[in-house]
Every structure is written in structure tokens, then in C-alpha cells.
Design a protein around this motif. Structure first.
Motif, PDB file in Angstrom:
ATOM      1  N   MET A   1       0.822  -1.202   0.000  1.00 49.77           N
ATOM      2  CA  MET A   1       0.000   0.000   0.000  1.00 49.77           C
ATOM      3  C   MET A   1       0.868   1.269   0.000  1.00 49.77           C
ATOM      4  O   MET A   1       0.553   2.228  -0.680  1.00 49.77           O
ATOM      5  N   ILE A   2       1.961   1.236   0.728  1.00 53.55           N
ATOM      6  CA  ILE A   2       2.851   2.389   0.787  1.00 53.55           C
ATOM      7  C   ILE A   2       3.487   2.628  -0.580  1.00 53.55           C
ATOM      8  O   ILE A   2       3.584   3.767  -1.039  1.00 53.55           O
ATOM      9  N   ILE A   3       3.890   1.556  -1.241  1.00 56.92           N
ATOM     10  CA  ILE A   3       4.497   1.687  -2.579  1.00 56.92           C
ATOM     11  C   ILE A   3       3.481   2.267  -3.550  1.00 56.92           C
ATOM     12  O   ILE A   3       3.803   3.153  -4.341  1.00 56.92           O
ATOM     13  N   LYS A   4       2.236   1.801  -3.469  1.00 58.85           N
ATOM     14  CA  LYS A   4       1.182   2.311  -4.357  1.00 58.85           C
ATOM     15  C   LYS A   4       0.996   3.815  -4.154  1.00 58.85           C
ATOM     16  O   LYS A   4       0.885   4.574  -5.126  1.00 58.85           O
ATOM     17  N   LYS A   5       0.974   4.256  -2.909  1.00 54.79           N
ATOM     18  CA  LYS A   5       0.805   5.693  -2.619  1.00 54.79           C
ATOM     19  C   LYS A   5       1.988   6.501  -3.176  1.00 54.79           C
ATOM     20  O   LYS A   5       1.803   7.591  -3.713  1.00 54.79           O
ATOM     21  N   LYS A   6       3.188   5.949  -3.071  1.00 52.52           N
ATOM     22  CA  LYS A   6       4.354   6.636  -3.626  1.00 52.52           C
ATOM     23  C   LYS A   6       4.242   6.739  -5.147  1.00 52.52           C
ATOM     24  O   LYS A   6       4.577   7.767  -5.730  1.00 52.52           O
ATOM     25  N   LYS A   7       3.782   5.672  -5.777  1.00 48.47           N
ATOM     26  CA  LYS A   7       3.623   5.667  -7.231  1.00 48.47           C
ATOM     27  C   LYS A   7       2.526   6.650  -7.658  1.00 48.47           C
ATOM     28  O   LYS A   7       2.670   7.330  -8.674  1.00 48.47           O
ATOM     29  N   GLU A   8       1.459   6.744  -6.879  1.00 45.97           N
ATOM     30  CA  GLU A   8       0.404   7.723  -7.171  1.00 45.97           C
ATOM     31  C   GLU A   8       0.941   9.143  -7.060  1.00 45.97           C
ATOM     32  O   GLU A   8       0.643   9.999  -7.901  1.00 45.97           O
ATOM     33  N   LYS A   9       1.754   9.365  -6.042  1.00 41.10           N
ATOM     34  CA  LYS A   9       2.356  10.690  -5.872  1.00 41.10           C
ATOM     35  C   LYS A   9       3.283  11.010  -7.048  1.00 41.10           C
ATOM     36  O   LYS A   9       3.252  12.125  -7.578  1.00 41.10           O
ATOM     37  N   GLN A  10       4.103  10.041  -7.469  1.00 38.87           N
ATOM     38  CA  GLN A  10       4.983  10.229  -8.626  1.00 38.87           C
ATOM     39  C   GLN A  10       4.173  10.589  -9.867  1.00 38.87           C
ATOM     40  O   GLN A  10       4.558  11.485 -10.624  1.00 38.87           O
ATOM     41  N   CYS A  11       3.077   9.891 -10.066  1.00 35.13           N
ATOM     42  CA  CYS A  11       2.236  10.125 -11.231  1.00 35.13           C
ATOM     43  C   CYS A  11       1.661  11.540 -11.193  1.00 35.13           C
ATOM     44  O   CYS A  11       1.695  12.259 -12.195  1.00 35.13           O
ATOM     45  N   ARG A  12       1.142  11.955 -10.043  1.00 26.89           N
ATOM     46  CA  ARG A  12       0.597  13.312  -9.920  1.00 26.89           C
ATOM     47  C   ARG A  12       1.683  14.368 -10.139  1.00 26.89           C
ATOM     48  O   ARG A  12       1.451  15.393 -10.770  1.00 26.89           O
ATOM     49  N   GLN A  13       2.889  14.096  -9.641  1.00 27.86           N
ATOM     50  CA  GLN A  13       3.993  15.045  -9.846  1.00 27.86           C
ATOM     51  C   GLN A  13       4.344  15.159 -11.326  1.00 27.86           C
ATOM     52  O   GLN A  13       4.616  16.255 -11.818  1.00 27.86           O
ATOM     53  N   GLU A  14       4.323  14.042 -12.039  1.00 29.05           N
ATOM     54  CA  GLU A  14       4.611  14.055 -13.475  1.00 29.05           C
ATOM     55  C   GLU A  14       3.523  14.813 -14.235  1.00 29.05           C
ATOM     56  O   GLU A  14       3.807  15.565 -15.167  1.00 29.05           O
ATOM     57  N   MET A  15       2.275  14.630 -13.819  1.00 27.84           N
ATOM     58  CA  MET A  15       1.168  15.350 -14.455  1.00 27.84           C
ATOM     59  C   MET A  15       1.291  16.852 -14.197  1.00 27.84           C
ATOM     60  O   MET A  15       1.038  17.661 -15.097  1.00 27.84           O
ATOM     61  N   LEU A  16       1.694  17.206 -12.999  1.00 33.22           N
ATOM     62  CA  LEU A  16       1.884  18.616 -12.661  1.00 33.22           C
ATOM     63  C   LEU A  16       3.050  19.206 -13.460  1.00 33.22           C
ATOM     64  O   LEU A  16       2.973  20.342 -13.946  1.00 33.22           O
ATOM     65  N   LYS A  17       4.111  18.434 -13.634  1.00 35.16           N
ATOM     66  CA  LYS A  17       5.246  18.894 -14.444  1.00 35.16           C
ATOM     67  C   LYS A  17       4.790  19.155 -15.880  1.00 35.16           C
ATOM     68  O   LYS A  17       5.163  20.170 -16.481  1.00 35.16           O
ATOM     69  N   HIS A  18       3.968  18.264 -16.424  1.00 31.73           N
ATOM     70  CA  HIS A  18       3.457  18.470 -17.783  1.00 31.73           C
ATOM     71  C   HIS A  18       2.625  19.753 -17.836  1.00 31.73           C
ATOM     72  O   HIS A  18       2.733  20.530 -18.784  1.00 31.73           O
ATOM     73  N   LYS A  19       1.811  19.986 -16.828  1.00 32.10           N
ATOM     74  CA  LYS A  19       0.988  21.197 -16.775  1.00 32.10           C
ATOM     75  C   LYS A  19       1.874  22.454 -16.761  1.00 32.10           C
ATOM     76  O   LYS A  19       1.580  23.437 -17.440  1.00 32.10           O
ATOM     77  N   LYS A  20       2.971  22.393 -16.015  1.00 33.20           N
ATOM     78  CA  LYS A  20       3.910  23.528 -16.001  1.00 33.20           C
ATOM     79  C   LYS A  20       4.524  23.738 -17.384  1.00 33.20           C
ATOM     80  O   LYS A  20       4.682  24.870 -17.834  1.00 33.20           O
ATOM     81  N   PHE A  21       4.860  22.644 -18.059  1.00 26.18           N
ATOM     82  CA  PHE A  21       5.402  22.747 -19.413  1.00 26.18           C
ATOM     83  C   PHE A  21       4.349  23.285 -20.384  1.00 26.18           C
ATOM     84  O   PHE A  21       4.687  24.015 -21.321  1.00 26.18           O
ATOM     85  N   ILE A  22       3.091  22.932 -20.167  1.00 27.16           N
ATOM     86  CA  ILE A  22       2.001  23.470 -20.995  1.00 27.16           C
ATOM     87  C   ILE A  22       1.936  24.990 -20.831  1.00 27.16           C
ATOM     88  O   ILE A  22       1.827  25.729 -21.823  1.00 27.16           O
ATOM     89  N   LEU A  23       2.008  25.459 -19.608  1.00 28.18           N
ATOM     90  CA  LEU A  23       2.005  26.909 -19.366  1.00 28.18           C
ATOM     91  C   LEU A  23       3.215  27.574 -20.027  1.00 28.18           C
ATOM     92  O   LEU A  23       3.083  28.627 -20.658  1.00 28.18           O
ATOM     93  N   ARG A  24       4.366  26.954 -19.909  1.00 23.24           N
ATOM     94  CA  ARG A  24       5.575  27.486 -20.551  1.00 23.24           C
ATOM     95  C   ARG A  24       5.388  27.550 -22.069  1.00 23.24           C
ATOM     96  O   ARG A  24       5.762  28.541 -22.708  1.00 23.24           O
TER      97      ARG A  24
END
Length: 184
Positions: free
Chosen positions: A1-24
Motif C-alpha cells: 500500500m505504501i508503494i502504491k501511494k508513492k507511485k500515485e504521488k509520482q504520477c501526480r507530480q509528473e502530471m503537474l510537471k506536464h501542466k507547467k510545461f504546458i504553461l511554458r
């Protein structure tokens, strides 16, 4: 369960990075002198900005998020393999619901080309810019690599090519050609 939560966090961070690149990418486009012919139209600028603010937000929907997370950030390879069908379904749903993906516009006819199509094409271009920031390339490189499969009506192709070759990547292409000549 802890690994899954870390992977979910990684995924959200990657999505947020893409959003920042979209703004750029959006800001690169509005500063590009060679795109003023289209970007400076107040109606287009406002609508494009509104779309940028919600770009790819459907990826936060549970079914899409889970499928993308298990594909790109799996807990293990077994989870990724079991998820293949769900990922393809989620990807198809995302593309069909987001006309900034060229695949969602293939059935439009030339006579359907309008201001909304132009805005979708511009968001498409900004998405290619964002991917380029991440993978160190430019929209013209992505387009040239994939243009054989980008099966759009002529008016959309002409519009995208004008935005790329005479717009956002004009200077990059000139620089590339100059460098190629110097190497010879």
C-alpha cells in the motif's frame, strides 16, 4: 500500500510537471512574433488560455488516473501487464474527450475547419512544445517524425504546418539548416 501511494504521488507530480510545461509552451507561443497573426486575436487568446488552464484535467478522473498510473508508474510489472486493456481504454477516452489531440480531429472535414479547430490545433502545438521541453526536442521534430501517421484534413495540416514552420519553430529550423551547411 505504501508503494502504491508513492507511485500515485509520482504520477501526480509528473502530471503537474506536464501542466507547467504546458504553461511554458503557452507563453512561448504568445511571445512568438511569427505567431502574432493568430495568437493576438483576443477571442482566440482568451479561449486558448481557458483551455490551457484545464489541459488534461480528465487525467485526474479515477479510472483514467488509475490506468495511467499503473502504466507509467506501476508497483511492479505484473500490475502493468494486468492493466494493459484498461490503459488503452483510458487513453482512448482521454483522446476522444480532448480535441487538442490530433487523433480526435481526423474525422473533421475541411468545411468544418473553424476558429475552434484553430484553437484545438494551437493547444495541440502547445502540447508538442511541452513534450519537447521534457524530451529535449521541438514541435517540428515531433511532426516530421510522425507526419506520415497524422492523418488530418488538409486545412488542419496547412494550419499546423504554418504554425510550426513559419511560426514557433521558424528560427530553430533556420539554425538547424545553417548548422548542417557548416558541417558540410
Amino acid at each position: 500500500m505504501i508503494i502504491k501511494k508513492k507511485k500515485e504521488k509520482q504520477c501526480r507530480q509528473e502530471m503537474l510537471k506536464h501542466k507547467k510545461f504546458i504553461l511554458r509552451g503557452f507563453f512561448e507561443c504568445i511571445r512568438c512574433k511569427d505567431l502574432e497573426w493568430i495568437i493576438q486575436d483576443p477571442l482566440i487568446l482568451k479561449e486558448l488560455w481557458n483551455r490551457i488552464l484545464v489541459h488534461d484535467d480528465d487525467k485526474y478522473e479515477k479510472d483514467i488516473f488509475d490506468a495511467y498510473r499503473k502504466h507509467y508508474f506501476p508497483v511492479n510489472q505484473q500490475e502493468k501487464k494486468k492493466n494493459e486493456k484498461n490503459f488503452l481504454i483510458a487513453k482512448k477516452k482521454h483522446i476522444e474527450n480532448n480535441d487538442h489531440h490530433w487523433q480526435s480531429r481526423v474525422n473533421l472535414k475541411n468545411e468544418d475547419f473553424n476558429i475552434q479547430t484553430e484553437i484545438a490545433c494551437l493547444e495541440n502545438l502547445i502540447d508538442w512544445l511541452a513534450r519537447g521541453y521534457q524530451f529535449n526536442n521541438r514541435p517540428y521534430e515531433y511532426y516530421e517524425k510522425h507526419k506520415d501517421i497524422i492523418n488530418l484534413p488538409k486545412k488542419q495540416i496547412d494550419f499546423l504546418e504554418k504554425c510550426i514552420y513559419q511560426g514557433i519553430d521558424k528560427d530553430y529550423i533556420i539554425k538547424r539548416r545553417k548548422n548542417e551547411k557548416e558541417k558540410k
